[in-house]
Design an enzyme around this catalytic site. Structure first.
Site: not given
Length: 614
Positions: A481, A532
Protein backbone atom coordinates in the site's frame (compact mmCIF):
# COMPACT_ATOMS: atom_id res chain seq x y z
CA UNK A 1 32.81 30.64 -35.39
CA UNK A 2 33.50 33.10 -32.61
CA UNK A 3 30.20 32.18 -30.91
CA UNK A 4 31.03 28.47 -31.22
CA UNK A 5 34.52 28.95 -29.83
CA UNK A 6 33.19 30.98 -26.92
CA UNK A 7 30.49 28.40 -26.22
CA UNK A 8 32.96 25.50 -26.05
CA UNK A 9 35.48 27.53 -24.04
CA UNK A 10 32.79 28.44 -21.51
CA UNK A 11 32.22 24.74 -20.97
CA UNK A 12 35.97 23.99 -20.85
CA UNK A 13 35.69 21.58 -23.80
CA UNK A 14 39.14 22.30 -25.35
CA UNK A 15 40.84 21.92 -21.97
CA UNK A 16 39.10 18.66 -21.14
CA UNK A 17 39.67 17.29 -24.64
CA UNK A 18 43.38 17.89 -24.26
CA UNK A 19 43.35 16.24 -20.81
CA UNK A 20 41.52 13.21 -22.20
CA UNK A 21 43.90 12.75 -25.14
CA UNK A 22 46.95 13.09 -22.92
CA UNK A 23 45.53 10.61 -20.38
CA UNK A 24 44.50 7.96 -22.92
CA UNK A 25 47.52 8.01 -25.24
CA UNK A 26 49.84 6.08 -22.87
CA UNK A 27 47.11 3.45 -22.41
CA UNK A 28 46.41 3.08 -26.16
CA UNK A 29 43.00 1.46 -25.45
CA UNK A 30 41.59 -1.00 -27.94
CA UNK A 31 38.30 0.92 -27.99
CA UNK A 32 39.51 4.53 -28.11
CA UNK A 33 36.12 6.14 -28.65
CA UNK A 34 34.60 3.98 -25.92
CA UNK A 35 37.21 5.26 -23.47
CA UNK A 36 36.64 8.84 -24.63
CA UNK A 37 32.92 8.36 -24.02
CA UNK A 38 33.62 7.03 -20.52
CA UNK A 39 35.96 9.93 -19.79
CA UNK A 40 33.50 12.63 -20.82
CA UNK A 41 30.53 10.92 -19.16
CA UNK A 42 31.95 12.10 -15.83
CA UNK A 43 31.12 15.66 -16.82
CA UNK A 44 27.56 14.97 -18.00
CA UNK A 45 24.54 16.13 -16.01
CA UNK A 46 23.11 13.62 -13.53
CA UNK A 47 20.03 11.72 -14.76
CA UNK A 48 16.66 13.17 -13.79
CA UNK A 49 13.20 11.65 -13.88
CA UNK A 50 11.33 12.53 -17.04
CA UNK A 51 8.20 10.40 -16.64
CA UNK A 52 6.51 7.58 -14.76
CA UNK A 53 4.44 4.88 -16.38
CA UNK A 54 1.89 2.97 -14.32
CA UNK A 55 0.05 -0.11 -15.54
CA UNK A 56 -2.25 -2.75 -14.18
CA UNK A 57 -0.61 -6.20 -13.97
CA UNK A 58 -1.35 -9.43 -12.11
CA UNK A 59 0.36 -11.09 -9.20
CA UNK A 60 1.02 -14.77 -8.49
CA UNK A 61 -2.63 -15.33 -7.50
CA UNK A 62 -4.04 -13.64 -10.58
CA UNK A 63 -5.08 -10.61 -8.53
CA UNK A 64 -4.65 -7.14 -10.04
CA UNK A 65 -1.75 -5.06 -8.82
CA UNK A 66 0.40 -2.12 -9.90
CA UNK A 67 3.63 -1.86 -11.87
CA UNK A 68 5.53 1.45 -11.94
CA UNK A 69 8.22 2.17 -14.53
CA UNK A 70 10.79 4.96 -14.15
CA UNK A 71 12.10 6.83 -17.19
CA UNK A 72 15.01 9.24 -16.85
CA UNK A 73 16.72 11.75 -19.09
CA UNK A 74 20.25 10.36 -19.42
CA UNK A 75 22.72 12.32 -21.57
CA UNK A 76 19.89 14.06 -23.42
CA UNK A 77 18.03 10.81 -24.17
CA UNK A 78 14.93 9.37 -22.54
CA UNK A 79 15.80 5.97 -21.09
CA UNK A 80 13.80 3.36 -19.18
CA UNK A 81 15.72 2.69 -15.96
CA UNK A 82 13.70 0.08 -14.04
CA UNK A 83 10.27 -0.98 -12.82
CA UNK A 84 8.73 -2.15 -9.56
CA UNK A 85 5.69 -4.39 -9.07
CA UNK A 86 3.73 -4.14 -5.84
CA UNK A 87 2.48 -7.25 -4.07
CA UNK A 88 -1.24 -7.35 -3.37
CA UNK A 89 -2.30 -7.76 0.22
CA UNK A 90 -5.70 -8.55 1.70
CA UNK A 91 -6.85 -8.12 5.29
CA UNK A 92 -9.64 -10.62 4.74
CA UNK A 93 -9.05 -13.92 6.61
CA UNK A 94 -9.35 -17.33 4.98
CA UNK A 95 -12.68 -18.06 6.66
CA UNK A 96 -14.39 -14.82 5.60
CA UNK A 97 -17.90 -14.88 4.18
CA UNK A 98 -18.22 -14.95 0.35
CA UNK A 99 -19.84 -11.51 0.19
CA UNK A 100 -16.95 -10.00 2.18
CA UNK A 101 -14.43 -11.60 -0.16
CA UNK A 102 -16.27 -10.28 -3.23
CA UNK A 103 -16.39 -6.77 -1.79
CA UNK A 104 -12.66 -6.95 -1.05
CA UNK A 105 -11.89 -7.99 -4.63
CA UNK A 106 -13.94 -5.10 -6.02
CA UNK A 107 -12.22 -2.66 -3.67
CA UNK A 108 -8.79 -3.95 -4.71
CA UNK A 109 -9.62 -3.59 -8.40
CA UNK A 110 -10.84 0.00 -7.89
CA UNK A 111 -7.70 0.82 -5.90
CA UNK A 112 -5.40 -0.48 -8.64
CA UNK A 113 -7.23 1.51 -11.31
CA UNK A 114 -6.97 4.66 -9.20
CA UNK A 115 -3.26 4.00 -8.56
CA UNK A 116 -2.57 3.66 -12.30
CA UNK A 117 -4.31 6.99 -12.89
CA UNK A 118 -2.30 8.72 -10.15
CA UNK A 119 1.03 7.43 -11.47
CA UNK A 120 0.41 8.31 -15.10
CA UNK A 121 -0.95 11.77 -14.41
CA UNK A 122 -0.28 13.52 -11.10
CA UNK A 123 2.84 11.72 -9.89
CA UNK A 124 4.56 11.70 -13.28
CA UNK A 125 4.19 15.48 -13.48
CA UNK A 126 5.04 16.07 -9.83
CA UNK A 127 8.34 14.13 -9.89
CA UNK A 128 9.56 15.37 -13.27
CA UNK A 129 13.13 16.74 -13.21
CA UNK A 130 13.86 15.28 -9.77
CA UNK A 131 16.97 13.15 -9.32
CA UNK A 132 16.09 9.50 -8.61
CA UNK A 133 18.81 9.53 -5.94
CA UNK A 134 16.83 12.10 -3.88
CA UNK A 135 14.85 9.39 -2.07
CA UNK A 136 13.94 11.46 0.97
CA UNK A 137 12.66 14.36 -1.12
CA UNK A 138 10.64 12.06 -3.35
CA UNK A 139 9.09 10.24 -0.39
CA UNK A 140 8.24 13.51 1.32
CA UNK A 141 6.40 14.72 -1.78
CA UNK A 142 4.58 11.37 -2.07
CA UNK A 143 3.46 11.65 1.57
CA UNK A 144 2.13 15.17 1.06
CA UNK A 145 0.31 14.07 -2.09
CA UNK A 146 -1.39 11.14 -0.32
CA UNK A 147 -2.43 13.33 2.62
CA UNK A 148 -3.99 15.78 0.21
CA UNK A 149 -5.90 13.00 -1.59
CA UNK A 150 -7.18 11.58 1.70
CA UNK A 151 -8.38 15.01 2.83
CA UNK A 152 -10.12 15.56 -0.51
CA UNK A 153 -11.92 12.24 -0.16
CA UNK A 154 -13.01 13.04 3.41
CA UNK A 155 -14.39 16.39 2.26
CA UNK A 156 -16.35 14.75 -0.56
CA UNK A 157 -17.78 12.15 1.83
CA UNK A 158 -18.73 14.86 4.29
CA UNK A 159 -20.57 16.80 1.59
CA UNK A 160 -22.39 13.66 0.44
CA UNK A 161 -23.47 12.85 4.01
CA UNK A 162 -24.75 16.38 4.52
CA UNK A 163 -26.67 16.21 1.25
CA UNK A 164 -28.28 12.91 2.24
CA UNK A 165 -29.24 14.12 5.71
CA UNK A 166 -30.79 17.38 4.50
CA UNK A 167 -34.22 16.10 3.23
CA UNK A 168 -35.20 14.31 6.40
CA UNK A 169 -33.77 12.99 9.60
CA UNK A 170 -33.95 9.23 9.35
CA UNK A 171 -33.38 7.00 12.34
CA UNK A 172 -31.73 3.72 11.53
CA UNK A 173 -29.96 0.94 13.37
CA UNK A 174 -26.44 0.19 12.15
CA UNK A 175 -25.94 -3.31 10.90
CA UNK A 176 -23.42 -5.52 12.63
CA UNK A 177 -20.16 -6.03 10.84
CA UNK A 178 -19.47 -9.63 9.96
CA UNK A 179 -16.63 -10.87 12.12
CA UNK A 180 -14.01 -13.39 11.00
CA UNK A 181 -15.18 -16.90 11.61
CA UNK A 182 -18.69 -15.83 12.58
CA UNK A 183 -21.10 -17.81 10.41
CA UNK A 184 -24.39 -16.37 11.66
CA UNK A 185 -25.61 -13.71 14.00
CA UNK A 186 -26.37 -14.61 17.57
CA UNK A 187 -30.07 -14.90 18.33
CA UNK A 188 -29.71 -13.49 21.78
CA UNK A 189 -28.33 -9.99 22.05
CA UNK A 190 -27.76 -10.59 25.75
CA UNK A 191 -25.51 -13.59 25.08
CA UNK A 192 -23.41 -11.63 22.58
CA UNK A 193 -23.05 -8.71 24.99
CA UNK A 194 -21.84 -11.02 27.76
CA UNK A 195 -19.31 -12.62 25.42
CA UNK A 196 -17.97 -9.27 24.32
CA UNK A 197 -17.39 -8.26 27.93
CA UNK A 198 -15.28 -11.38 28.39
CA UNK A 199 -12.68 -10.32 25.81
CA UNK A 200 -11.39 -6.98 24.54
CA UNK A 201 -13.43 -5.93 21.50
CA UNK A 202 -11.92 -6.13 18.06
CA UNK A 203 -10.10 -2.98 17.07
CA UNK A 204 -11.18 -1.55 13.71
CA UNK A 205 -8.99 -2.18 10.72
CA UNK A 206 -6.95 0.77 9.55
CA UNK A 207 -8.50 2.11 6.39
CA UNK A 208 -6.33 1.88 3.29
CA UNK A 209 -6.76 4.86 0.94
CA UNK A 210 -7.97 3.92 -2.51
CA UNK A 211 -5.02 4.23 -4.88
CA UNK A 212 -2.40 4.03 -2.13
CA UNK A 213 -0.50 1.39 -4.13
CA UNK A 214 0.76 4.28 -6.26
CA UNK A 215 2.68 5.70 -3.28
CA UNK A 216 4.44 2.48 -2.33
CA UNK A 217 5.08 1.46 -5.93
CA UNK A 218 6.54 4.82 -6.91
CA UNK A 219 8.78 5.03 -3.84
CA UNK A 220 10.19 1.56 -4.47
CA UNK A 221 10.66 2.21 -8.19
CA UNK A 222 12.56 5.42 -7.44
CA UNK A 223 14.81 3.57 -4.98
CA UNK A 224 15.60 0.94 -7.62
CA UNK A 225 16.29 3.70 -10.16
CA UNK A 226 18.60 5.45 -7.69
CA UNK A 227 20.55 2.22 -7.15
CA UNK A 228 20.80 1.64 -10.90
CA UNK A 229 22.00 5.20 -11.56
CA UNK A 230 24.54 4.87 -8.73
CA UNK A 231 25.77 1.52 -10.10
CA UNK A 232 25.05 -0.17 -6.77
CA UNK A 233 23.02 -3.26 -5.87
CA UNK A 234 19.74 -2.27 -4.27
CA UNK A 235 20.58 -3.85 -0.89
CA UNK A 236 23.77 -1.77 -0.57
CA UNK A 237 21.93 1.37 -1.73
CA UNK A 238 19.30 0.82 1.00
CA UNK A 239 22.01 0.21 3.61
CA UNK A 240 23.68 3.50 2.66
CA UNK A 241 20.35 5.32 3.01
CA UNK A 242 19.79 3.80 6.45
CA UNK A 243 23.31 4.52 7.68
CA UNK A 244 23.50 8.06 6.25
CA UNK A 245 25.79 7.12 3.34
CA UNK A 246 28.28 5.27 5.55
CA UNK A 247 29.06 1.95 3.90
CA UNK A 248 28.84 -0.94 6.41
CA UNK A 249 31.99 -3.02 6.80
CA UNK A 250 29.96 -6.24 7.09
CA UNK A 251 26.41 -7.29 6.29
CA UNK A 252 24.48 -10.34 7.43
CA UNK A 253 21.76 -12.18 5.57
CA UNK A 254 18.36 -12.51 7.20
CA UNK A 255 17.62 -16.08 8.26
CA UNK A 256 14.86 -17.51 6.07
CA UNK A 257 11.63 -18.71 7.64
CA UNK A 258 10.77 -21.31 4.99
CA UNK A 259 7.15 -22.42 5.01
CA UNK A 260 6.90 -26.19 4.67
CA UNK A 261 3.29 -26.94 5.65
CA UNK A 262 0.11 -24.91 5.25
CA UNK A 263 -2.63 -26.17 7.58
CA UNK A 264 -5.75 -24.91 5.86
CA UNK A 265 -8.32 -23.63 8.33
CA UNK A 266 -11.19 -24.39 5.96
CA UNK A 267 -10.21 -28.03 5.47
CA UNK A 268 -12.21 -30.97 6.82
CA UNK A 269 -9.45 -31.71 9.36
CA UNK A 270 -9.98 -30.58 12.94
CA UNK A 271 -6.83 -28.52 13.53
CA UNK A 272 -7.26 -24.78 13.03
CA UNK A 273 -4.43 -23.41 15.17
CA UNK A 274 -1.45 -23.65 12.82
CA UNK A 275 -1.68 -21.68 9.58
CA UNK A 276 1.97 -22.17 8.61
CA UNK A 277 4.69 -24.47 9.91
CA UNK A 278 8.10 -23.11 8.95
CA UNK A 279 11.68 -24.32 9.12
CA UNK A 280 14.65 -22.12 10.04
CA UNK A 281 18.11 -23.44 9.09
CA UNK A 282 20.88 -23.06 11.71
CA UNK A 283 23.14 -20.03 11.45
CA UNK A 284 26.29 -22.08 10.84
CA UNK A 285 24.99 -23.27 7.48
CA UNK A 286 25.21 -21.20 4.34
CA UNK A 287 21.90 -20.19 2.80
CA UNK A 288 22.38 -22.69 0.00
CA UNK A 289 23.04 -25.50 2.46
CA UNK A 290 20.03 -24.47 4.54
CA UNK A 291 17.68 -24.49 1.55
CA UNK A 292 18.96 -27.87 0.43
CA UNK A 293 18.35 -29.24 3.92
CA UNK A 294 14.77 -27.95 3.94
CA UNK A 295 14.19 -29.48 0.49
CA UNK A 296 15.41 -32.84 1.80
CA UNK A 297 12.90 -32.65 4.66
CA UNK A 298 10.14 -31.67 2.23
CA UNK A 299 10.91 -34.67 0.01
CA UNK A 300 10.82 -36.99 3.03
CA UNK A 301 7.45 -35.62 4.14
CA UNK A 302 6.08 -36.21 0.65
CA UNK A 303 7.42 -39.77 0.79
CA UNK A 304 5.71 -40.33 4.15
CA UNK A 305 2.44 -39.05 2.72
CA UNK A 306 2.59 -41.17 -0.44
CA UNK A 307 4.21 -44.52 0.42
CA UNK A 308 4.67 -46.80 -2.62
CA UNK A 309 1.64 -49.01 -3.09
CA UNK A 310 2.16 -52.75 -2.86
CA UNK A 311 1.25 -54.28 -6.22
CA UNK A 312 -0.13 -57.83 -6.39
CA UNK A 313 1.75 -59.94 -8.93
CA UNK A 314 -0.12 -60.60 -12.16
CA UNK A 315 0.94 -61.26 -15.75
CA UNK A 316 -0.51 -57.99 -16.98
CA UNK A 317 1.27 -55.93 -14.32
CA UNK A 318 4.51 -57.75 -14.94
CA UNK A 319 4.31 -56.89 -18.64
CA UNK A 320 3.83 -53.20 -17.84
CA UNK A 321 6.63 -53.01 -15.27
CA UNK A 322 8.90 -51.03 -17.56
CA UNK A 323 6.16 -48.52 -18.36
CA UNK A 324 5.43 -48.00 -14.66
CA UNK A 325 9.07 -47.36 -13.88
CA UNK A 326 9.25 -44.77 -16.64
CA UNK A 327 6.21 -42.88 -15.36
CA UNK A 328 6.99 -43.01 -11.63
CA UNK A 329 8.77 -39.64 -11.50
CA UNK A 330 6.05 -37.88 -13.46
CA UNK A 331 3.25 -39.25 -11.24
CA UNK A 332 5.06 -38.34 -8.05
CA UNK A 333 5.55 -34.80 -9.29
CA UNK A 334 1.90 -34.49 -10.30
CA UNK A 335 0.69 -35.70 -6.90
CA UNK A 336 3.01 -33.29 -5.11
CA UNK A 337 1.88 -30.31 -7.17
CA UNK A 338 -1.73 -31.04 -6.28
CA UNK A 339 -0.83 -30.48 -2.63
CA UNK A 340 0.89 -27.13 -3.10
CA UNK A 341 -0.51 -23.98 -1.50
CA UNK A 342 -0.41 -20.47 -2.96
CA UNK A 343 2.25 -19.89 -0.29
CA UNK A 344 4.53 -22.28 -2.19
CA UNK A 345 4.35 -25.06 0.38
CA UNK A 346 2.61 -28.37 1.01
CA UNK A 347 -1.02 -28.36 2.14
CA UNK A 348 -2.05 -30.63 4.97
CA UNK A 349 -4.83 -31.15 7.43
CA UNK A 350 -4.34 -32.41 10.99
CA UNK A 351 -6.63 -33.53 13.78
CA UNK A 352 -4.57 -32.29 16.73
CA UNK A 353 -1.86 -29.79 17.57
CA UNK A 354 0.97 -32.31 17.82
CA UNK A 355 0.28 -34.32 14.66
CA UNK A 356 2.00 -31.95 12.22
CA UNK A 357 4.95 -31.44 14.59
CA UNK A 358 5.44 -35.18 15.01
CA UNK A 359 5.35 -35.54 11.23
CA UNK A 360 8.17 -33.01 10.95
CA UNK A 361 10.08 -34.80 13.69
CA UNK A 362 9.70 -38.17 11.97
CA UNK A 363 10.80 -36.77 8.61
CA UNK A 364 13.92 -35.26 10.18
CA UNK A 365 14.78 -38.45 12.07
CA UNK A 366 14.42 -40.53 8.90
CA UNK A 367 17.13 -38.51 7.12
CA UNK A 368 19.44 -38.26 10.12
CA UNK A 369 18.55 -34.74 11.31
CA UNK A 370 17.59 -33.57 14.78
CA UNK A 371 14.99 -30.87 15.32
CA UNK A 372 16.34 -28.12 17.51
CA UNK A 373 19.93 -28.72 16.44
CA UNK A 374 20.07 -29.27 12.69
CA UNK A 375 16.95 -27.25 11.95
CA UNK A 376 14.44 -25.18 13.94
CA UNK A 377 10.66 -24.76 13.81
CA UNK A 378 8.49 -21.64 13.62
CA UNK A 379 4.68 -21.53 13.66
CA UNK A 380 2.35 -18.89 12.28
CA UNK A 381 -0.74 -19.31 14.45
CA UNK A 382 -2.81 -16.48 12.88
CA UNK A 383 -4.85 -16.41 16.08
CA UNK A 384 -6.99 -13.50 14.89
CA UNK A 385 -8.69 -15.96 12.51
CA UNK A 386 -9.57 -18.37 15.33
CA UNK A 387 -11.67 -16.18 17.60
CA UNK A 388 -15.32 -17.10 18.06
CA UNK A 389 -16.74 -13.73 19.08
CA UNK A 390 -19.98 -15.24 20.37
CA UNK A 391 -18.22 -17.55 22.81
CA UNK A 392 -15.35 -15.15 23.42
CA UNK A 393 -12.81 -17.93 22.93
CA UNK A 394 -10.34 -19.26 20.35
CA UNK A 395 -11.40 -22.35 18.40
CA UNK A 396 -8.10 -24.23 18.10
CA UNK A 397 -9.74 -27.51 17.04
CA UNK A 398 -13.19 -28.09 15.66
CA UNK A 399 -15.43 -27.85 18.71
CA UNK A 400 -12.54 -27.14 21.14
CA UNK A 401 -12.39 -23.61 22.53
CA UNK A 402 -9.84 -21.92 24.77
CA UNK A 403 -9.84 -18.57 26.54
CA UNK A 404 -6.87 -16.18 26.04
CA UNK A 405 -5.40 -17.28 29.39
CA UNK A 406 -5.79 -20.93 28.44
CA UNK A 407 -4.03 -20.19 25.14
CA UNK A 408 -0.99 -18.95 27.06
CA UNK A 409 -0.88 -22.15 29.12
CA UNK A 410 -1.23 -24.22 25.95
CA UNK A 411 1.70 -22.47 24.25
CA UNK A 412 3.90 -22.89 27.33
CA UNK A 413 3.13 -26.60 27.36
CA UNK A 414 3.73 -26.86 23.61
CA UNK A 415 7.13 -25.15 23.75
CA UNK A 416 8.18 -27.29 26.71
CA UNK A 417 7.27 -30.41 24.76
CA UNK A 418 8.76 -29.19 21.46
CA UNK A 419 11.73 -26.94 22.38
CA UNK A 420 12.74 -26.93 18.71
CA UNK A 421 10.01 -24.27 18.16
CA UNK A 422 11.90 -20.97 18.32
CA UNK A 423 9.23 -18.60 16.95
CA UNK A 424 5.47 -18.14 17.32
CA UNK A 425 3.83 -15.63 15.01
CA UNK A 426 0.52 -14.11 16.10
CA UNK A 427 -0.12 -16.59 18.93
CA UNK A 428 -2.87 -14.23 20.15
CA UNK A 429 -5.00 -11.38 18.85
CA UNK A 430 -3.47 -7.96 19.27
CA UNK A 431 -6.31 -6.97 21.58
CA UNK A 432 -5.27 -9.56 24.19
CA UNK A 433 -2.39 -7.43 25.48
CA UNK A 434 -2.44 -8.86 28.98
CA UNK A 435 -1.90 -12.35 27.60
CA UNK A 436 0.82 -11.12 25.22
CA UNK A 437 2.68 -9.82 28.24
CA UNK A 438 2.19 -13.11 30.07
CA UNK A 439 3.41 -15.27 27.20
CA UNK A 440 6.45 -13.06 26.64
CA UNK A 441 7.45 -13.33 30.27
CA UNK A 442 6.94 -17.11 30.20
CA UNK A 443 8.55 -17.91 26.83
CA UNK A 444 10.52 -14.84 25.74
CA UNK A 445 13.87 -16.41 26.67
CA UNK A 446 13.04 -19.59 24.73
CA UNK A 447 11.49 -18.40 21.49
CA UNK A 448 10.52 -15.28 19.52
CA UNK A 449 6.95 -14.05 20.05
CA UNK A 450 6.27 -12.17 16.84
CA UNK A 451 3.43 -9.83 15.88
CA UNK A 452 2.27 -9.90 12.25
CA UNK A 453 -1.44 -9.18 12.11
CA UNK A 454 -1.01 -8.06 15.73
CA UNK A 455 1.27 -5.22 14.69
CA UNK A 456 0.44 -1.86 13.18
CA UNK A 457 0.85 -0.39 9.75
CA UNK A 458 4.18 1.29 9.18
CA UNK A 459 2.45 4.62 8.63
CA UNK A 460 0.89 4.54 12.13
CA UNK A 461 4.06 3.23 13.74
CA UNK A 462 6.08 6.06 12.21
CA UNK A 463 3.61 8.85 13.00
CA UNK A 464 2.92 7.86 16.61
CA UNK A 465 6.58 7.26 17.54
CA UNK A 466 5.19 4.76 20.05
CA UNK A 467 5.19 1.07 19.32
CA UNK A 468 1.47 0.79 19.91
CA UNK A 469 1.26 -2.98 19.92
CA UNK A 470 1.41 -5.85 22.40
CA UNK A 471 4.62 -6.73 24.20
CA UNK A 472 6.49 -8.92 21.71
CA UNK A 473 9.92 -9.97 20.48
CA UNK A 474 9.58 -8.58 16.98
CA UNK A 475 7.40 -7.48 14.10
CA UNK A 476 6.71 -8.78 10.60
CA UNK A 477 6.80 -5.85 8.18
CA UNK A 478 5.32 -6.01 4.70
CA UNK A 479 5.94 -3.56 1.88
CA UNK A 480 2.37 -2.85 0.83
CA UNK A 481 0.00 0.00 0.00
CA UNK A 482 1.26 3.49 0.95
CA UNK A 483 4.50 2.34 2.61
CA UNK A 484 7.50 4.34 1.44
CA UNK A 485 11.14 3.30 1.48
CA UNK A 486 12.02 6.18 3.82
CA UNK A 487 9.28 5.10 6.24
CA UNK A 488 10.62 1.56 6.26
CA UNK A 489 14.15 2.76 6.96
CA UNK A 490 12.96 4.98 9.82
CA UNK A 491 10.72 2.38 11.43
CA UNK A 492 13.33 -0.38 11.37
CA UNK A 493 15.62 2.04 13.19
CA UNK A 494 12.91 2.59 15.79
CA UNK A 495 12.41 -1.16 16.20
CA UNK A 496 16.15 -1.70 16.55
CA UNK A 497 16.19 0.90 19.30
CA UNK A 498 13.52 -0.97 21.27
CA UNK A 499 15.19 -4.38 20.88
CA UNK A 500 12.43 -5.62 18.57
CA UNK A 501 13.67 -7.88 15.81
CA UNK A 502 12.63 -6.99 12.28
CA UNK A 503 11.19 -9.60 9.95
CA UNK A 504 10.46 -8.69 6.34
CA UNK A 505 7.43 -10.67 5.22
CA UNK A 506 5.97 -11.55 1.87
CA UNK A 507 2.24 -10.83 1.36
CA UNK A 508 -0.13 -13.57 0.24
CA UNK A 509 -0.48 -12.12 -3.26
CA UNK A 510 3.21 -12.11 -4.13
CA UNK A 511 4.66 -10.83 -7.41
CA UNK A 512 7.83 -11.74 -9.29
CA UNK A 513 9.58 -8.54 -8.10
CA UNK A 514 12.46 -9.60 -5.85
CA UNK A 515 13.10 -6.18 -4.27
CA UNK A 516 11.84 -7.39 -0.88
CA UNK A 517 15.02 -9.46 -0.47
CA UNK A 518 17.27 -6.44 -1.10
CA UNK A 519 15.21 -4.42 1.38
CA UNK A 520 15.62 -7.12 4.05
CA UNK A 521 19.39 -7.35 3.56
CA UNK A 522 19.92 -3.59 3.37
CA UNK A 523 17.82 -2.92 6.47
CA UNK A 524 19.55 -5.64 8.48
CA UNK A 525 16.41 -7.69 9.15
CA UNK A 526 16.88 -10.68 11.44
CA UNK A 527 14.54 -12.95 9.45
CA UNK A 528 12.81 -12.98 6.09
CA UNK A 529 9.50 -14.76 5.56
CA UNK A 530 8.99 -15.60 1.90
CA UNK A 531 6.74 -18.67 1.95
CA UNK A 532 7.71 -22.06 0.56
CA UNK A 533 10.18 -23.33 -2.01
CA UNK A 534 7.64 -23.69 -4.82
CA UNK A 535 5.90 -21.22 -7.15
CA UNK A 536 8.05 -18.98 -9.31
CA UNK A 537 7.21 -15.69 -7.60
CA UNK A 538 8.57 -17.06 -4.31
CA UNK A 539 11.51 -19.08 -5.60
CA UNK A 540 12.69 -15.96 -7.46
CA UNK A 541 13.25 -14.29 -4.10
CA UNK A 542 15.17 -17.23 -2.67
CA UNK A 543 17.37 -17.19 -5.78
CA UNK A 544 18.00 -13.47 -5.24
CA UNK A 545 18.98 -14.17 -1.63
CA UNK A 546 21.44 -16.83 -2.84
CA UNK A 547 22.96 -14.35 -5.31
CA UNK A 548 23.42 -11.73 -2.57
CA UNK A 549 25.05 -14.31 -0.29
CA UNK A 550 27.50 -15.22 -3.05
CA UNK A 551 28.31 -11.56 -3.72
CA UNK A 552 28.89 -10.73 -0.05
CA UNK A 553 31.07 -13.82 0.36
CA UNK A 554 33.19 -12.82 -2.63
CA UNK A 555 33.63 -9.32 -1.18
CA UNK A 556 34.38 -10.80 2.27
CA UNK A 557 31.70 -8.67 3.86
CA UNK A 558 29.34 -11.49 4.92
CA UNK A 559 28.70 -11.66 8.67
CA UNK A 560 27.07 -14.64 10.36
CA UNK A 561 23.56 -14.09 11.71
CA UNK A 562 22.58 -14.82 15.32
CA UNK A 563 19.63 -16.27 17.21
CA UNK A 564 19.78 -14.27 20.42
CA UNK A 565 16.47 -14.27 22.28
CA UNK A 566 14.97 -11.41 24.28
CA UNK A 567 14.50 -11.68 28.03
CA UNK A 568 11.36 -9.85 29.12
CA UNK A 569 11.58 -8.23 32.53
CA UNK A 570 8.72 -8.00 34.97
CA UNK A 571 6.89 -4.68 35.33
CA UNK A 572 9.98 -2.51 34.98
CA UNK A 573 8.40 0.83 34.10
CA UNK A 574 5.68 2.84 35.85
CA UNK A 575 2.14 2.53 34.61
CA UNK A 576 0.63 5.02 32.18
CA UNK A 577 4.05 5.67 30.65
CA UNK A 578 4.97 4.57 27.17
CA UNK A 579 8.62 4.22 26.30
CA UNK A 580 9.66 6.49 23.44
CA UNK A 581 10.64 4.57 20.36
CA UNK A 582 13.92 6.32 19.63
CA UNK A 583 17.25 4.60 18.98
CA UNK A 584 19.15 4.26 22.28
CA UNK A 585 22.44 5.92 23.02
CA UNK A 586 25.55 3.86 22.47
CA UNK A 587 26.13 3.67 26.23
CA UNK A 588 22.72 1.98 26.66
CA UNK A 589 22.33 -0.46 23.78
CA UNK A 590 19.66 -2.62 25.44
CA UNK A 591 16.72 -0.52 26.74
CA UNK A 592 13.88 -2.43 28.44
CA UNK A 593 10.91 -3.48 26.27
CA UNK A 594 7.38 -2.22 26.75
CA UNK A 595 5.80 -3.67 29.86
CA UNK A 596 2.32 -5.11 30.08
CA UNK A 597 0.95 -2.08 31.92
CA UNK A 598 2.37 0.27 29.30
CA UNK A 599 0.81 -1.77 26.51
CA UNK A 600 -2.53 -1.60 28.27
CA UNK A 601 -2.28 2.20 28.38
CA UNK A 602 -1.29 2.58 24.73
CA UNK A 603 -3.29 4.54 22.22
CA UNK A 604 -6.77 3.23 21.45
CA UNK A 605 -8.42 1.57 18.57
CA UNK A 606 -6.84 3.22 15.55
CA UNK A 607 -3.36 1.74 16.00
CA UNK A 608 -2.38 -1.77 15.47
CA UNK A 609 -3.32 -3.10 12.16
CA UNK A 610 -1.62 -5.32 9.74
CA UNK A 611 2.00 -4.68 9.94
CA UNK A 612 2.59 -3.13 6.81
CA UNK A 613 4.75 -3.80 6.09
CA UNK A 614 2.27 -5.08 8.51
Amino acid sequence: RQEAAEYYRSHRVPQRMEEALNALFPQRPADLYGELANYFSKFSKPPVICKLVGRKVFDGLGQPTLEVEIYCTVKNYEKRICSAVMSSHSQIPENALPEITEADEKERNDSVNTAVEWVNESLSTMLRDLKPTDQCEVDKMLGVYLTKKVEEKKEIQKQEEEAESTPALISCTPSATALPGKKKAAKSGRKLAVAERMIPPTEPRESVPCGSLAIGGTSLAVAKAGATISHLPLYLYIALLKHHQESPNEMSLPLPMITLLNCEKNSTAKLKLMKEIMLIPPVQLSLKQGIERVLDIQKEIMRLWDPPAKVQPSPQLADSKRVRAHNTGKKALTQALKKMSHLGCLITGCDNVEQALLLMQTACNNIGLELGTDVYLAINCAAHELMDYVKGKYEILTGMFKSPDEMVDMYVELINKFPSIIALIDPLRKEDRQQWSSICQALGSKCYLVAEDAATYISKLKINHNINMPTCSGVVLKYINQTKVSDLIEVTGLLDGQRHITILGSPDGESSDDSLVDLAVGLGARFIKLGGLSRGERVTKYNRLLAIEEELAENRTLREANLEFVTFAEESQPENQLSDVHPPLKEDPMPPPLSASEADQSLPAQHLEHSTLT
